[in-house]
Design an enzyme around this catalytic site. Structure first.
Site, PDB file in Angstrom:
ATOM      1  N   ASN A 145       0.866  -1.171   0.000  1.00  0.00           N
ATOM      2  CA  ASN A 145       0.000   0.000   0.000  1.00  0.00           C
ATOM      3  C   ASN A 145       0.907   1.226   0.000  1.00  0.00           C
ATOM      4  OD1 ASN A 145      -1.802   2.036   0.523  1.00  0.00           O
ATOM      5  ND2 ASN A 145      -2.370   1.332   2.575  1.00  0.00           N
ATOM      6  N   SER A 185       3.114  -2.203  10.425  1.00  0.00           N
ATOM      7  CA  SER A 185       4.548  -2.301  10.752  1.00  0.00           C
ATOM      8  C   SER A 185       5.177  -3.636  10.350  1.00  0.00           C
ATOM      9  CB  SER A 185       4.791  -2.009  12.240  1.00  0.00           C
ATOM     10  OG  SER A 185       4.461  -0.659  12.516  1.00  0.00           O
ATOM     11  N   HIS A 191      -9.700   1.361   4.729  1.00  0.00           N
ATOM     12  CA  HIS A 191      -8.435   1.508   5.475  1.00  0.00           C
ATOM     13  C   HIS A 191      -8.668   2.474   6.635  1.00  0.00           C
ATOM     14  CE1 HIS A 191      -4.342   2.588   6.494  1.00  0.00           C
ATOM     15  NE2 HIS A 191      -3.956   1.493   5.853  1.00  0.00           N
ATOM     16  N   GLY A 248       2.391   2.089  10.935  1.00  0.00           N
ATOM     17  CA  GLY A 248       3.434   3.113  10.891  1.00  0.00           C
ATOM     18  C   GLY A 248       4.112   3.385  12.218  1.00  0.00           C
ATOM     19  N   GLU A 281      -7.010   4.817   7.731  1.00  0.00           N
ATOM     20  CA  GLU A 281      -6.719   6.221   7.416  1.00  0.00           C
ATOM     21  C   GLU A 281      -7.902   6.863   6.697  1.00  0.00           C
ATOM     22  OE1 GLU A 281      -2.964   5.525   5.509  1.00  0.00           O
ATOM     23  OE2 GLU A 281      -2.112   4.978   7.453  1.00  0.00           O
ATOM     24  N   LYS A 317       0.163   4.228  -0.341  1.00  0.00           N
ATOM     25  CA  LYS A 317      -0.495   5.417   0.232  1.00  0.00           C
ATOM     26  C   LYS A 317      -0.232   6.647  -0.655  1.00  0.00           C
ATOM     27  CE  LYS A 317      -0.291   3.208   4.697  1.00  0.00           C
ATOM     28  NZ  LYS A 317      -0.208   3.310   6.143  1.00  0.00           N
ATOM     29  N   GLU A 329      -5.714  -4.801  10.456  1.00  0.00           N
ATOM     30  CA  GLU A 329      -4.709  -3.766  10.669  1.00  0.00           C
ATOM     31  C   GLU A 329      -5.021  -3.009  11.964  1.00  0.00           C
ATOM     32  OE1 GLU A 329      -2.581  -2.723   6.723  1.00  0.00           O
ATOM     33  OE2 GLU A 329      -4.225  -1.330   7.041  1.00  0.00           O
TER      34      GLU A 329
HETATM   35  P1  PGA Z   1       2.682   0.283   7.672  1.00  0.00           P
HETATM   36  O1  PGA Z   1       1.223   0.513   7.038  1.00  0.00           O
HETATM   37  O2  PGA Z   1       3.210  -1.018   7.077  1.00  0.00           O
HETATM   38  O3  PGA Z   1       3.470   1.467   7.257  1.00  0.00           O
HETATM   39  O4  PGA Z   1       2.502   0.165   9.148  1.00  0.00           O
HETATM   40  C1  PGA Z   1       0.352  -0.562   6.806  1.00  0.00           C
HETATM   41  C2  PGA Z   1      -0.950  -0.069   6.237  1.00  0.00           C
HETATM   42  O5  PGA Z   1      -1.443   0.976   6.667  1.00  0.00           O
HETATM   43  O6  PGA Z   1      -1.517  -0.714   5.324  1.00  0.00           O
END
Ligand code: PGA
Length: 246
Positions: free
Chosen positions: A8, A209, A95, A171, A97, A10, A165
């Site tokens: 992803n 992560s 997601h 992150g 976010e 982003k 997630e």
């Molecule tokens: P990350 O994000 O691997 O940077 O923690 C995962 C995600 O949000 O899909």
């Protein structure tokens, strides 16, 4: 089941970055057969160009979101059919976010899932609890609610992927314990049995992560059928190492 490792990207990458990353991944996949299914989800502006780079490779293309309607007056949005037209076969939906930053509700995620299905895309529906919800012992209840609201009552046999997630793991460099992940993935599988024709065939990804160092352990946990990778998917070496850890 063959695992799926999805990147992803982003809101990262201009055209040159996306093309270089896609080329690096395509080269690795041409040199060595990937041990799992691979998917990258670039920003919408890069879909066509990245798709062209990946066309001859086994790496699939996905979008990061779609609108719940097929077309029309929705400034700034992207229809599922536009993603298909750009070469995508998957779309990430719900997601955290987007749930947090764009006020997406379970009902909206479900409507988007229906639109994605109609366009022939495989939805990747994201669920996961916040740190406060986990601390309160409410993780499974939250995830059960998100599953109940975001998936159709009877999904039938259409392709589907679910991504667990934890919001606090995204992150942050922090991950749940193996036992916590196994518990949630087992719970998601059981919830899927209530509403999906072949729940055993639905891949349940872990995301939050994931990196080249922890991927092998995370991907070995029961009912973890792959990974949804954010930050580490922006580096070809890291993403490839994660994929080859399966
Ligand atoms: P990350 O994000 O691997 O940077 O923690 C995962 C995600 O949000 O899909």
């Amino acid at each position: 089941m063959r695992k799926l490792v999805a990147g992803n990207w982003k809101m990262n990458g201009l055209r040159a970055d996306g093309v270089a990353l896609a080329r690096a991944l395509a080269t690795r996949a041409a040199d060595t057969a990937p041990k799992c299914d691979l998917l990258v989800c670039p920003p919408a502006t890069l879909l066509v160009q990245v798709g062209a780079v990946l066309a001859a490779s086994p790496i699939a293309l996905g979008g990061q979101d779609c609108h719940d309607e097929a077309k029309g007056a929705h400034t700034g949005d992207i229809a599922a059919s536009m993603l298909t037209d750009a070469g995508a076969s998957y779309v990430i939906l719900g997601h955290s976010e987007r749930r947090a930053g764009h006020h997406e509700t379970d009902a909206l995620v479900r409507a988007k899932l229906m639109a994605a299905r109609a366009a022939g895309l495989t939805p990747i529906v994201c669920v996961g609890e916040t740190a406060a919800e986990r601390a309160a012992g409410a993780a499974l209840a939250i995830i059960g609610g998100q599953m109940g609201g975001s998936l159709p009552e009877n999904h039938g046999g259409d392709p589907l992927v679910v991504a667990y997630e934890p919001v606090w793991a995204i992150g942050s460099g922090r991950t749940p314990t193996s036992a916590e992940i196994a518990e949630v993935h087992g719970f998601i599988r059981a919830e899927l049995r209530k509403r999906v024709a072949d729940a055993g065939a639905v891949r349940i990804l872990y995301g939050g992560s994931v990196n080249a160092r922890n991927a092998r352990d995370l991907l070995a946990i029961a009912d973890v059928d792959g990974a949804l990778v954010g930050g580490a998917s922006l580096d070809a070496d890291s993403f490839w190492a994660i994929a080859q850890s399966t």
